[in-house]
Design a protein around this motif. Structure first.
Motif, mmCIF file in Angstrom:
data_model
loop_
_atom_site.group_PDB
_atom_site.id
_atom_site.type_symbol
_atom_site.label_atom_id
_atom_site.label_comp_id
_atom_site.label_asym_id
_atom_site.label_seq_id
_atom_site.Cartn_x
_atom_site.Cartn_y
_atom_site.Cartn_z
ATOM 1 N N ILE A 140 17.490 62.973 7.859
ATOM 2 C CA ILE A 140 16.546 64.121 7.236
ATOM 3 C C ILE A 140 15.771 63.653 6.091
ATOM 4 O O ILE A 140 14.591 63.761 6.034
ATOM 5 C CB ILE A 140 17.242 65.285 7.100
ATOM 6 C CG1 ILE A 140 17.681 65.868 8.299
ATOM 7 C CG2 ILE A 140 16.614 66.396 6.251
ATOM 8 C CD1 ILE A 140 18.713 67.018 8.220
ATOM 9 N N GLY A 141 16.338 62.956 5.021
ATOM 10 C CA GLY A 141 15.793 62.509 3.895
ATOM 11 C C GLY A 141 14.426 61.361 4.384
ATOM 12 O O GLY A 141 13.227 61.484 3.768
ATOM 13 N N GLN A 142 14.659 60.596 5.424
ATOM 14 C CA GLN A 142 13.724 59.737 5.837
ATOM 15 C C GLN A 142 12.571 60.410 6.407
ATOM 16 O O GLN A 142 11.416 60.032 6.095
ATOM 17 C CB GLN A 142 14.277 58.478 6.617
ATOM 18 C CG GLN A 142 15.135 57.733 5.829
ATOM 19 C CD GLN A 142 14.745 56.500 5.083
ATOM 20 O OE1 GLN A 142 13.321 56.516 5.091
ATOM 21 N NE2 GLN A 142 15.435 56.111 3.885
ATOM 22 N N ALA A 143 12.995 61.288 7.096
ATOM 23 C CA ALA A 143 11.896 62.128 7.649
ATOM 24 C C ALA A 143 10.982 62.826 6.571
ATOM 25 O O ALA A 143 9.525 63.090 6.612
ATOM 26 C CB ALA A 143 12.416 63.313 8.725
ATOM 27 N N VAL A 144 11.687 63.367 5.797
ATOM 28 C CA VAL A 144 10.829 64.082 4.654
ATOM 29 C C VAL A 144 10.033 63.134 3.857
ATOM 30 O O VAL A 144 8.660 63.390 3.653
ATOM 31 C CB VAL A 144 12.007 64.707 3.589
ATOM 32 C CG1 VAL A 144 11.179 65.223 2.355
ATOM 33 C CG2 VAL A 144 12.798 65.986 4.175
ATOM 34 N N LEU A 145 10.475 61.888 3.679
ATOM 35 C CA LEU A 145 9.844 60.819 3.096
ATOM 36 C C LEU A 145 8.410 60.466 3.775
ATOM 37 O O LEU A 145 7.431 60.442 3.204
ATOM 38 C CB LEU A 145 10.549 59.629 2.746
ATOM 39 C CG LEU A 145 11.450 59.730 1.584
ATOM 40 C CD1 LEU A 145 12.308 58.341 1.732
ATOM 41 C CD2 LEU A 145 10.810 59.975 0.299
ATOM 42 N N GLU A 146 8.590 60.649 5.179
ATOM 43 C CA GLU A 146 7.325 60.045 6.109
ATOM 44 C C GLU A 146 6.301 61.083 5.644
ATOM 45 O O GLU A 146 5.062 60.829 5.374
ATOM 46 C CB GLU A 146 7.797 60.017 7.407
ATOM 47 C CG GLU A 146 8.571 58.863 7.682
ATOM 48 C CD GLU A 146 9.017 58.759 9.254
ATOM 49 O OE1 GLU A 146 8.306 59.571 10.056
ATOM 50 O OE2 GLU A 146 9.981 58.158 9.569
ATOM 51 N N LEU A 147 6.809 62.535 5.649
ATOM 52 C CA LEU A 147 6.025 63.609 5.372
ATOM 53 C C LEU A 147 5.306 63.882 4.146
ATOM 54 O O LEU A 147 4.367 64.756 4.265
ATOM 55 C CB LEU A 147 6.450 64.946 6.101
ATOM 56 C CG LEU A 147 6.914 64.966 7.687
ATOM 57 C CD1 LEU A 147 7.670 66.186 8.000
ATOM 58 C CD2 LEU A 147 5.244 64.926 8.273
ATOM 59 N N LEU A 148 6.021 63.244 3.138
ATOM 60 C CA LEU A 148 5.356 63.293 1.691
ATOM 61 C C LEU A 148 4.154 62.186 1.558
ATOM 62 O O LEU A 148 3.644 62.336 0.606
ATOM 63 C CB LEU A 148 6.539 63.089 0.856
ATOM 64 C CG LEU A 148 7.557 64.258 0.717
ATOM 65 C CD1 LEU A 148 8.555 64.075 -0.478
ATOM 66 C CD2 LEU A 148 6.863 65.434 0.500
ATOM 67 N N ASP A 149 4.094 61.423 2.575
ATOM 68 C CA ASP A 149 2.882 60.584 2.604
ATOM 69 C C ASP A 149 1.605 61.311 2.519
ATOM 70 O O ASP A 149 1.588 62.424 3.468
ATOM 71 C CB ASP A 149 2.920 59.580 3.699
ATOM 72 C CG ASP A 149 1.661 58.902 3.888
ATOM 73 O OD1 ASP A 149 1.625 57.821 3.005
ATOM 74 O OD2 ASP A 149 0.480 59.176 4.521
ATOM 75 N N PRO A 150 0.513 61.337 1.677
ATOM 76 C CA PRO A 150 -0.542 62.302 1.804
ATOM 77 C C PRO A 150 -1.273 62.404 3.160
ATOM 78 O O PRO A 150 -1.431 63.393 3.492
ATOM 79 C CB PRO A 150 -1.515 61.777 0.735
ATOM 80 C CG PRO A 150 -0.541 61.059 -0.194
ATOM 81 C CD PRO A 150 0.502 60.566 0.685
ATOM 82 N N ALA A 151 -1.424 61.210 3.843
ATOM 83 C CA ALA A 151 -2.229 61.196 5.003
ATOM 84 C C ALA A 151 -1.311 61.965 6.144
ATOM 85 O O ALA A 151 -1.988 62.665 6.887
ATOM 86 C CB ALA A 151 -2.554 59.873 5.272
ATOM 87 N N ALA A 152 -0.087 61.531 6.219
ATOM 88 C CA ALA A 152 0.897 62.030 7.288
ATOM 89 C C ALA A 152 1.050 63.466 7.055
ATOM 90 O O ALA A 152 0.862 64.272 7.890
ATOM 91 C CB ALA A 152 2.252 61.396 7.318
ATOM 92 N N ASN A 153 0.918 64.054 5.710
ATOM 93 C CA ASN A 153 1.332 65.477 5.314
ATOM 94 C C ASN A 153 0.139 66.260 5.898
ATOM 95 O O ASN A 153 0.103 67.459 6.662
ATOM 96 C CB ASN A 153 1.510 65.439 3.940
ATOM 97 C CG ASN A 153 1.952 66.871 3.712
ATOM 98 O OD1 ASN A 153 1.017 67.838 3.485
ATOM 99 N ND2 ASN A 153 3.405 67.088 3.613
ATOM 100 N N ALA A 154 -1.233 65.530 5.862
ATOM 101 C CA ALA A 154 -2.488 66.643 6.206
ATOM 102 C C ALA A 154 -2.470 66.572 7.571
ATOM 103 O O ALA A 154 -2.740 67.615 7.898
ATOM 104 C CB ALA A 154 -3.488 65.846 5.466
#
Length: 404
Positions: free
Chosen positions: A347-361
């Motif tokens: 879950i932590g790794q998935a959260v880190l991916e989504l904290l990338d600005p482009a991925a989050n947007a």
């Protein structure tokens, strides 16, 4: 059309979660279309000697004081003699009786009353009815559950797996006609994706730490421990990240989660916000960067829909009912978690991916569009009204048939 929605429990802190929220959402949507919908349930946890609320979130309700007659069985062991005594009158006044069914002392007796009164009966099981090895539950099945599942006019399911599980309870005999009805939420404005996550915010020089949010009942079934054990992984890259755990503490588990965080050396990063009103939930969702629901078994989480309704990317387990839609739309990340493992690092790794600005947007846009296109309450209510119409017509036709 007069519709009676029957659900087990409503509390000020929304302890019963999904089924009650669904009943309220559907009733509100029906009333917006001119139908007369009311929710009947037990009320519990309200302070003071005054009467129980007559309205919840704009929906008329009839709440009866809960009596904890079998405390060992928790929500399945509460009832109300007054509600049961008035069930026949309430059922006979309705054109459709819509029961949010579980093995309990409220919804099952009311469903049996609807059969006895020959009123059109719609059952919605919310993933709560499946084959069981528990002897008490098996006795409940024999005493009445199988009867209502076989004789109802419609049984609603969220997923094909739920339909199969529910039908297995009455097998080899056939279950009543099955219809798919997904959960829906009110459309919302999309949240602002504010600058780089964990970096520059809306104003010059402003720095905003990333916020990761869990809003659901704090209980073993939702696996909040996986949310907590994800914190160290995220803090390695975002040491200022904040984690918010919110929701009713139905199993006295919140303090355990705070202690677990302290034991991991990350107690400073975790806040327990307690139960929130619906407006507070939406505000928290809008101010967060990622929503996490670690449940390995989750039929069709309304909380995930509400997160996506404001454009908040989500992290969910692959076994959840909404997970295929999340994955296909790119509305977040779907992880391969297990009920017998610590899934925090995944879950932590998935959260880190989504904290990338482009991925989050990108995930934010996809989440918001997914709800707009597939899971609005308006669309769900339109489907439900069609089911009601068919049920009423078929029921009337059967009542006109001569007895064998």
């Amino acid at each position: 059309m007069k519709v009676l929605h029957v659900v087990t429990l409503h509390t000020p802190t929304h302890d019963f979660g999904g089924p009650t929220r669904v009943a309220l959402n559907l009733s509100r949507g029906l009333r917006a279309r001119g139908e007369q919908a009311v929710v009947v349930a037990l009320g519990d946890g309200f302070e003071g000697p005054g009467p129980l609320p007559r309205e919840v979130d704009g929906v008329p309700v009839r709440l009866f004081q809960a009596r904890h007659v079998l405390p060992k069985f928790e929500v399945s062991g509460i009832t109300s003699p007054a509600l049961l005594a008035g069930a026949g009158r309430m059922v006979r006044s309705a054109d459709v009786v819509h029961v949010h069914l579980m093995r309990d002392l409220i919804t099952l007796p009311v469903a049996l009353t609807a059969l006895r009164c020959r009123r059109p009966l719609v059952l919605q099981t919310h993933g709560m009815i499946d084959p069981t090895e528990k002897r008490v539950a098996q006795a409940v099945d024999v005493l009445g559950l199988r009867r209502v599942l076989k004789r109802a006019d419609a049984v609603l399911h969220l997923t094909e797996q739920e339909r199969l599980d529910t039908a297995a309870v009455v097998a080899p005999e056939p279950m009543a006609p099955a219809y798919r009805l997904v959960n829906g939420v009110r459309p919302q404005e999309r949240r602002s994706v504010r600058g780089a996550v964990g970096g520059a915010g809306g104003g010059a020089g402003e720095r905003r730490p990333p916020t990761v949010l869990y809003v659901a009942r704090v209980q073993e079934r939702k696996r909040p421990q996986d949310f907590v054990t994800a914190i160290p992984t995220v803090l390695q890259k975002h040491p200022d990240a904040r984690f918010v755990l919110a929701g009713p503490d139905t199993g006295a588990m919140a303090e355990d989660m705070l202690a677990m965080a302290r034991g991991l050396g990350v107690g400073h990063a975790l806040e327990y916000a307690g139960p929130l009103e619906h407006g507070e939930v939406l505000a928290r969702l809008r101010s967060a960067d990622v929503y996490v629901l670690p449940s390995v078994v989750e039929p069709f989480a309304v909380s995930v829909l509400e997160a996506m309704s404001v454009g908040l990317p989500v992290v969910v387990a692959r076994t959840g009912g909404l997970s295929p839609d999340v994955a296909a739309a790119g509305a977040g990340r779907v992880v391969d978690s297990r009920p017998d493992a610590d899934n925090g690092e995944l879950i932590g790794q998935a959260v880190l991916e989504l904290l990338d600005p482009a991925a989050n947007a990108a995930a934010s846009e996809a989440a918001w569009r997914l709800v707009q296109e597939s899971f609005t309450i308006d669309g769900v209510v339109d489907t439900l009204r069609g089911i009601y119409g068919e049920v009423i017509e078929q029921h009337a036709r059967r009542q006109r048939l001569p007895s064998p």
